[in-house]
Design a protein around this motif. Structure first.
Motif, PDB file in Angstrom:
ATOM      1  N   UNK A  82       0.646  55.094  53.144  1.00 49.12           N
ATOM      2  CA  UNK A  82       0.351  55.989  54.267  1.00 49.12           C
ATOM      3  C   UNK A  82       0.807  55.330  55.573  1.00 49.12           C
ATOM      4  N   UNK A  83       0.590  54.024  55.679  1.00 49.44           N
ATOM      5  CA  UNK A  83       1.056  53.301  56.871  1.00 49.44           C
ATOM      6  C   UNK A  83       2.563  53.453  57.042  1.00 49.44           C
ATOM      7  N   UNK A  84       3.291  53.340  55.920  1.00 47.47           N
ATOM      8  CA  UNK A  84       4.750  53.512  55.986  1.00 47.47           C
ATOM      9  C   UNK A  84       5.074  54.958  56.369  1.00 47.47           C
ATOM     10  N   UNK A  85       4.345  55.894  55.766  1.00 49.19           N
ATOM     11  CA  UNK A  85       4.595  57.314  56.049  1.00 49.19           C
ATOM     12  C   UNK A  85       4.459  57.610  57.538  1.00 49.19           C
ATOM     13  N   UNK A  86       3.447  56.990  58.173  1.00 45.04           N
ATOM     14  CA  UNK A  86       3.261  57.202  59.610  1.00 45.04           C
ATOM     15  C   UNK A  86       4.485  56.686  60.360  1.00 45.04           C
ATOM     16  N   UNK A  87       4.982  55.528  59.912  1.00 45.38           N
ATOM     17  CA  UNK A  87       6.151  54.949  60.584  1.00 45.38           C
ATOM     18  C   UNK A  87       7.380  55.849  60.478  1.00 45.38           C
ATOM     19  N   UNK A  88       7.490  56.548  59.357  1.00 42.71           N
ATOM     20  CA  UNK A  88       8.641  57.453  59.242  1.00 42.71           C
ATOM     21  C   UNK A  88       8.253  58.887  59.616  1.00 42.71           C
ATOM     22  N   UNK A  89       7.188  58.989  60.363  1.00 42.68           N
ATOM     23  CA  UNK A  89       6.720  60.253  60.942  1.00 42.68           C
ATOM     24  C   UNK A  89       6.453  61.332  59.886  1.00 42.68           C
ATOM     25  N   UNK A 121       1.741  57.547  67.774  1.00 42.06           N
ATOM     26  CA  UNK A 121       1.140  58.853  67.947  1.00 42.06           C
ATOM     27  C   UNK A 121       2.069  59.764  68.759  1.00 42.06           C
ATOM     28  N   UNK A 122       2.628  59.186  69.813  1.00 39.62           N
ATOM     29  CA  UNK A 122       3.557  59.960  70.619  1.00 39.62           C
ATOM     30  C   UNK A 122       4.777  60.393  69.809  1.00 39.62           C
ATOM     31  N   UNK A 123       5.280  59.480  69.017  1.00 46.40           N
ATOM     32  CA  UNK A 123       6.448  59.807  68.192  1.00 46.40           C
ATOM     33  C   UNK A 123       6.127  60.954  67.237  1.00 46.40           C
ATOM     34  N   UNK A 124       4.938  60.899  66.648  1.00 49.38           N
ATOM     35  CA  UNK A 124       4.530  61.962  65.721  1.00 49.38           C
ATOM     36  C   UNK A 124       4.408  63.299  66.437  1.00 49.38           C
ATOM     37  N   UNK A 175       8.008  61.017  48.247  1.00 49.47           N
ATOM     38  CA  UNK A 175       6.871  60.199  47.834  1.00 49.47           C
ATOM     39  C   UNK A 175       5.810  60.110  48.937  1.00 49.47           C
ATOM     40  N   UNK A 176       6.245  60.292  50.193  1.00 53.09           N
ATOM     41  CA  UNK A 176       5.299  60.230  51.311  1.00 53.09           C
ATOM     42  C   UNK A 176       4.797  61.617  51.698  1.00 53.09           C
ATOM     43  N   UNK A 177       5.167  62.570  50.907  1.00 51.68           N
ATOM     44  CA  UNK A 177       4.876  63.953  51.220  1.00 51.68           C
ATOM     45  C   UNK A 177       3.382  64.242  51.225  1.00 51.68           C
TER      46      UNK A 177
END
Lengths: 802, 290, 165
Positions: free
Chosen positions: C91-98, C157-160, C58-60
């Motif tokens: 999208x905010x959640x998607x960023x959190x799960x990279x 950002x670093x995690x991504x 779903x976050x794809x």
């Protein structure tokens, strides 16, 4: 006052109570005034009933206390058996020793102790019970019906056939309402005129149905038709409403006009014809519609040129009087039926479809499409664009303004079918026209409706499951943007015409009538029926009924059924000729009343009138037929000058006192439950029965219940005084707020308890000692939980120190 | 002379600077003084908001603080900046929880959002604060003889409850502003369509296809030019048209920013800027002088 | 994919925001992206939220990251659902799960380094010269970086970036 106490062991099933001990207790406590107490194993057995009658006949008590099963069932026994024995059911007070004591208590000592309190409470209260006065009110033998659409017409004919005088009023110069414009009806596909017949087979000579425009509806000797008329004012009450009707003149004498049309031909004025969306013209003197009834000409006087009398000159029967004036008539009616119908929601509000925007002239509504398709319409049934070009493709958009948080939350019920009806009409006449129908869900729920929908698909009408996002134009064509959600694809439908299935909203006159009659309106803006399940055609005002689409969107069969339902209920009232009001109602002590009028607003039934008197100018007066005795006025009155006999404050408090009698001895704090006599009290009975098979239903013995008429009756003062009498905790037990038997009582009570808790805190009493709970039988365990929770909390808090 | 903090944004100065010229030249004629402040990115309502909503509010609030500290309302010509700043300003004014959360962060840079200023978009500002009549009075070279397809774009109008600029289904203010210059506006298909810029970072091809719809609609209506009030939309259509040739037949519909046409109509010379357009505009200019 | 308790809560909030959806398709019908690119269908996104589908799909990038953020769906939704905003929350959640597209990493990095999104290219500066435009006062980068640090942007950002390696 001589009070007789009858104890009954319900066939021996209330084993937990030591009956001898109980009998001795009450005899000792109430030894004065020739009071007596008898015990019987089962009073509702044949033998028991004879015993009851014999004792009452011999002893002639002034009041009776019955200690046994719930008064909800025992009441019927006493009502039946005491007939002719000089004592009314209102003088019997129940002590619920079975459901409230014996069956819920597990321990004999504790049960007997509680039984004493419950019995003493009932005995105290019985001392106040006097016979209730019966009032008789005569009902005027006529009815007023507001609105002459299908609902109003059906109700009028039903009532007239039953012999009642009917006054039926409509704003338009013709009868039939919106139906006149809608052409054919679904699923029968017959014309709107073919609708009703006064006949019932076997009673009247009548074909199955009849054309009512030619039926001479207005010639019925019992029907008085007021066209171009509105309700100006209403005074009075059930039994005798005085309705003032203001009628605009038609300038043509109904009884003389022969419909020769010569006047219209002579008239020099040409105006756009409202009936046909302004696409054709009419004269200033005109027949509103060729199928209209009464089939009489009318004049729009403000359109006449100064001094013109052309029509008068040519009229061969001298029927035209251009000097006719507005008239006002006042009629008296025993009851009123509101049949004000609906109107289409303003399509311009749903902006993305661009209705009414220049360039979008071919975006129309379903009722406009109905006129285009009608033979009597502007193009004689030919489907064409505003510029005269033929329509090759039509897109219907459903649910415009309906089922929406932004516009109207309701489903408008008939739009799916109207759209299908129009699609079929078009397809049958012109198979070459391409018809699309865009929908969210197709709701085809009446008899033969699904078949009708199938027929549409057979005919090749294309159904797209998707609500269009937008209608656009390139200047020539319209484009409908819609997702075909069954195929996950975007469609851009290029089309010549778009028909919007508009939401049905209440007629514009509803607000005025609601204010005039003090009738409740729902959040939807429609008139509010008394209850959602039954008594749907009654309103909060006794004697005022509502029919057809004035209450909610409906198809014709439902409208007709609702109208007949309203008519038959009004007929019940009128036929009876008079009604008796037996149960207690609110009484206002006018000497103490400060004229604040808060009670007027608090009463959900509009039963309190502000009546003019010489000194001090006005007074509050309770209408005995509108008052249902719920007591919402009582708890709202800041001057404490309203009371209801049988549920008076001193009566309730006397019972509270009895229920608290052992307060000094018992170490447990005592919780008084003020339970509404309707669902709430019934739920406590249900709990008692439940305990027989499921111990999970048990609640502590220090919880003691007494009935109030409605929790709306429980005032802040009553709560305060109940604490003063010695209660350590109070549960106000009402019905579910939206299912209150008195409309708003439970809700008002919830708010009051909430405020009261704040006041308690202020005066140093822990607010946890007061709770409001709502129940009905299927959720009665909520009371058990609340009772247990409070008992537990009071264990920590201890008794209330005063 | 009324003073405004000029929020120039990122796209205008470093991608389409000639739009900046048109703004800096035209607005003073209407007694507007533009003050430059060390603003950062608004920040981007698409990217940054998508990345982290609280960070978006915080970075935006910092920009608002700069203007608040100067006591100036903001004037911007970028609809993206307008959207970000106006939404953030409105949210922070109405949501005390969010406001305290954001102010907690701003404390680290010695700033505090107070909610004392208003955010203006130059087109809306011209319409409501300057007025159609005053604009028309200044016109010396009316833009007669050309047909214009006006493009409002999304963020100038939506989310409607916050932006409150015009009816999103039937916007008319921009048309009136163009008509005040003597131009003819034409109704056309896909007038309300989005320029697709928001999808650019994810899929350039899809973004180009979205933008192409608008060009088709305007050409069907025989428009001589497309006019925008947002630099991002401008880029989607002007530079976009060249990139679209990858998927579609070549189109050459000139695209203008409203302030450019305003300048033309009131007699300013923008020839240096016009040369920087990707799609040549000379044909339209010739039509005007003919 | 396993979600942390915090993300599950956020998901529940999303469900509450869309629960009135009856899948009428108004959002899809007006969606500029769906019209050109049928893999992104806002109605389908709502459907997945309604069904409680919290799979990574779903976050794809084929799903939510296609939304342009035009708010057309939010304006027209008959049930008053702010679909565009819901997708932004996703999208905010998607960023959190990279799970974010490379473009967003580039953009955030640009802001972190320069305070703005568009690069000050030589050609841009040359154009500005030619047009005689004034220099624009640069933002205080310590402030920007501090704010990006305290709001957790840098860490994310670093995690991504780490994940992309």
């Amino acid at each position: 006052m001589k009070i007789g106490t009858f104890l009954c062991n319900c066939g021996g099933s209330i084993r937990n109570i030591d009956w001898d001990n109980l009998k001795a207790f009450i005899e000792e406590k109430t030894a004065e005034n020739d009071n007596f107490c008898v015990y019987h194993e089962s009073l509702c057995s044949e033998e028991g009933k004879n015993y009851l009658k014999e004792v009452v006949g011999r002893e002639q008590p002034d009041a009776i206390v019955f200690g046994g099963c719930t008064p909800k069932t025992a009441g019927y026994l006493f009502e039946q058996e005491l007939k002719g024995l000089n004592i009314s059911p209102y003088q019997v007070t129940g002590a619920n020793l079975r459901e409230h004591v014996g069956w819920v208590s597990s321990d004999k000592d504790s049960a007997t102790k509680k039984a004493k309190a419950v019995l003493l409470g009932a005995h105290n209260r019985a001392g106040y019970q006097a016979p209730v006065e019966v009032q008789k009110i005569n009902i005027s033998q006529s009815a007023v019906i507001i609105g002459a659409g299908p609902a109003g017409l059906q109700a009028a004919q039903d009532l007239a056939e039953k012999g009642h005088e009917v006054h039926i009023i409509d704003r338009q110069p013709y009868i039939g309402g919106n139906a006149v414009k809608l052409g054919a009806f679904f699923p029968s596909e017959d014309c709107a005129a073919c609708q009703t017949s006064t006949g019932v087979r076997g009673v009247h000579q009548s074909s199955v149905r009849r054309c009512f425009y030619r039926s001479g509806f207005d010639l019925h000797p019992k029907i008085n038709l007021y066209i171009r008329s509105e309700v100006e004012n209403v005074t009075g009450r059930l039994g005798g409403y005085n309705v003032t009707i203001k009628s605009q003149p038609t300038y043509v004498k109904m009884d003389r006009c022969v419909n020769c049309d010569l006047c219209s031909q002579a008239c020099p004025v040409e105006k756009p014809d409202e009936m046909n969306l302004g696409l054709s013209t009419r004269k200033a003197i005109y027949l509103p519609n060729i199928t209209c009834s009464p089939t009489k000409y009318v004049v729009n006087r403000d359109e006449c040129p100064e001094g013109c009398t052309e029509c008068v000159k040519v009229c061969p029967v001298n029927a035209i009087d251009l000097n006719e004036r507005e008239t006002t008539t006042t009629v008296t009616a025993g009851g009123i039926i509101l049949a004000t119908g609906f109107q289409e929601f303003d399509p311009a509000i749903v902006e993305e479809y661009h209705y009414g925007v220049p360039g979008y002239e071919n975006v129309i509504t379903q009722s406009e499409l109905a006129r285009l398709l009608a033979l009597t319409g502007p193009y004689h049934g030919k489907l064409q664009k505003k510029n005269g070009d033929p329509v090759k493709r039509l897109v219907i958009i459903n649910c415009v303004g309906s089922r929406s948080q932004n516009y109207n939350i309701w489903c408008s019920n008939i739009c799916c079918m109207i759209g299908i009806k129009h699609a079929i009409t078009i397809k049958e006449k012109n198979p070459e026209i391409d018809v699309y129908c865009c929908y969210i869900d197709i709701r085809a729920v009446g008899a033969n409706y699904e078949e009708f929908y199938n027929k549409a698909r057979d005919l090749g009408i294309k159904f797209i499951r998707g609500r269009p996002a937008e209608v656009e134009t390139d200047g020539t064509n319209l484009y409908v943007q819609v997702e075909d959600s069954q195929a996950d694809t975007m469609l851009t439908l290029k089309t010549d015409m778009v028909a919007l299935s508009m939401s049905m909203v209440p007629s514009s006159g509803v607000q005025k009538i609601a204010e005039l009659l003090n009738v409740n309106v729902d959040v939807t803006g429609y008139f509010k029926g008394l209850y959602s399940k039954f008594r749907t055609s009654e309103t909060n005002q006794a004697g005022i009924f509502v029919a057809g689409t004035a209450i909610a969107p409906a198809d014709i069969p439902t409208t007709i059924t609702k109208a007949a339902h309203a008519a038959s209920h009004l007929d019940l009232l009128l036929t009876k000729g008079s009604v008796e009001k037996r149960f207690p109602i609110a009484e206002i002590d006018n000497d103490r009343c400060t004229l604040c009028e808060i009670c007027v607003g608090a009463c959900p039934f509009g039963a309190i009138d502000v009546v003019p008197v010489e000194n001090p100018g006005v007074k509050m007066q309770v209408n005995p037929l509108s008052c249902l005795g719920c007591g919402q006025c009582v708890s709202s009155c800041p001057a404490a000058c309203i009371d209801i006999d049988y549920y008076r404050e001193d009566q309730i408090l006397s019972q509270v006192e009895g229920l608290l009698y052992d307060n000094g001895e018992t170490p447990d704090p005592i919780i008084i439950t003020l339970a509404c006599w309707e669902c709430a009290y019934a739920s406590t009975d249900f709990i008692g029965q439940g305990c027989l098979t499921d111990p999970e239903f048990k609640y502590p013995d220090n919880v003691r219940i007494l009935p109030v008429q409605c929790t709306g009756n429980v005032s802040a003062r009553l709560i305060q005084k109940t604490f003063e009498k010695g209660a350590d905790g109070i549960i106000v037990l009402g019905c579910f707020e939206d299912k209150c038997h008195y409309d708003s009582g439970s809700k008002a009570s919830t708010i009051r308890v909430h405020l009261m808790k704040q006041m308690l805190e202020y005066s140093g009493i822990n607010p946890d000692r007061l709770e409001k709970e709502t129940v009905y039988t299927e959720s009665s365990n909520r009371f058990v939980e609340t009772a247990r929770k409070m008992a537990k909390r009071l264990e920590e808090l201890g008794k209330l120190e005063r | 002379m009324s003073k405004y903090a000029f929020f120039v944004g990122c796209t205008i100065p470093y991608r389409v600077p000639f739009i900046e010229t048109s703004l800096r030249k035209t607005l003073p004629i209407f007694d507007v003084e533009l003050v430059d402040l060390p603003f950062a990115c608004c920040p981007d309502p698409g990217g940054v908001q998508a990345f982290d909503s609280v960070a978006w509010h915080t970075l935006g609030a910092r920009n608002l603080c700069l203007a608040e500290e100067e006591g100036l309302d903001i004037l911007t010509a970028c609809s993206g900046c307008f959207e970000s700043l106006k939404i953030i300003n409105t949210h922070l004014k109405n949501d005390p929880d969010l406001k305290s959360k954001v102010n907690e962060h701003l404390k680290d840079v010695d700033r505090e959002f107070k909610g004392t200023i208003k955010i203006n978009h130059f087109a809306e500002f011209l319409y409501t604060e300057i007025g159609i009549d005053k604009i028309a009075q200044k016109v010396t070279n009316p833009l007669s003889g050309i047909k214009i397809a006006s493009h409002n774009g999304c963020h100038f109008l939506k989310p409607t409850d916050i932006m409150q600029v015009d009816n999103p289904e039937l916007p008319q203010k921009l048309d009136h502003l163009l008509e005040a210059l003597g131009a003819e506006t034409v109704p056309y298909l896909n007038k309300l369509a989005c320029c697709g810029a928001g999808t650019r970072t994810t899929d350039m091809d899809a973004a180009l296809k979205i933008a192409h719809e608008k060009i088709v609609g305007a050409e069907l209506a025989n428009a001589d030019a497309l006019v925008t009030v947002c630099p991002t939309c401008y880029v989607s259509y002007d530079i976009g048209q060249r990139l679209m040739t990858k998927h579609f037949e070549k189109t050459t519909l000139p695209v203008f920013f409203y302030a450019e046409l305003l300048g033309l109509a009131i007699g300013l010379d923008f020839s240096a800027g016009f040369k920087m357009h990707t799609i040549k505009v000379q044909e339209v200019l010739d039509k005007l002088t003919a | 994919m396993t979600l942390t308790t915090e993300l599950k809560e956020e998901f529940k909030d999303l469900y509450d925001k869309v629960k009135l959806c009856y899948q009428c398709g108004t959002c899809a019908g007006g969606c500029p992206v769906f019209k050109q690119y049928s893999s992104f269908n806002p109605r389908r996104v709502m459907e997945k939220l309604l069904a409680g589908d919290i799979s990574a799909e779903i976050f794809d990038e084929q799903q939510i990251w296609y939304c342009t953020g035009c708010y057309t769906c939010s304006t027209r939704c008959p049930q008053g659902i702010d679909i565009c905003h819901v997708i932004n929350d996703m999208k905010n959640i998607a960023v959190k799960i990279k799970n974010a597209p490379p473009g967003i990493i580039t953009e955030m990095t640009a802001i972190l380094e320069t305070g703005i999104t568009a690069a000050k290219s030589t050609s841009a500066l040359r154009k500005r010269d030619k047009l005689e435009l004034p220099e624009i006062p640069p933002p205080d980068m310590t402030e920007i970086q501090k704010l990006m640090e305290v709001t957790g942007v840098i860490a994310k950002l670093n995690a991504l970036k780490e994940d992309a390696k």
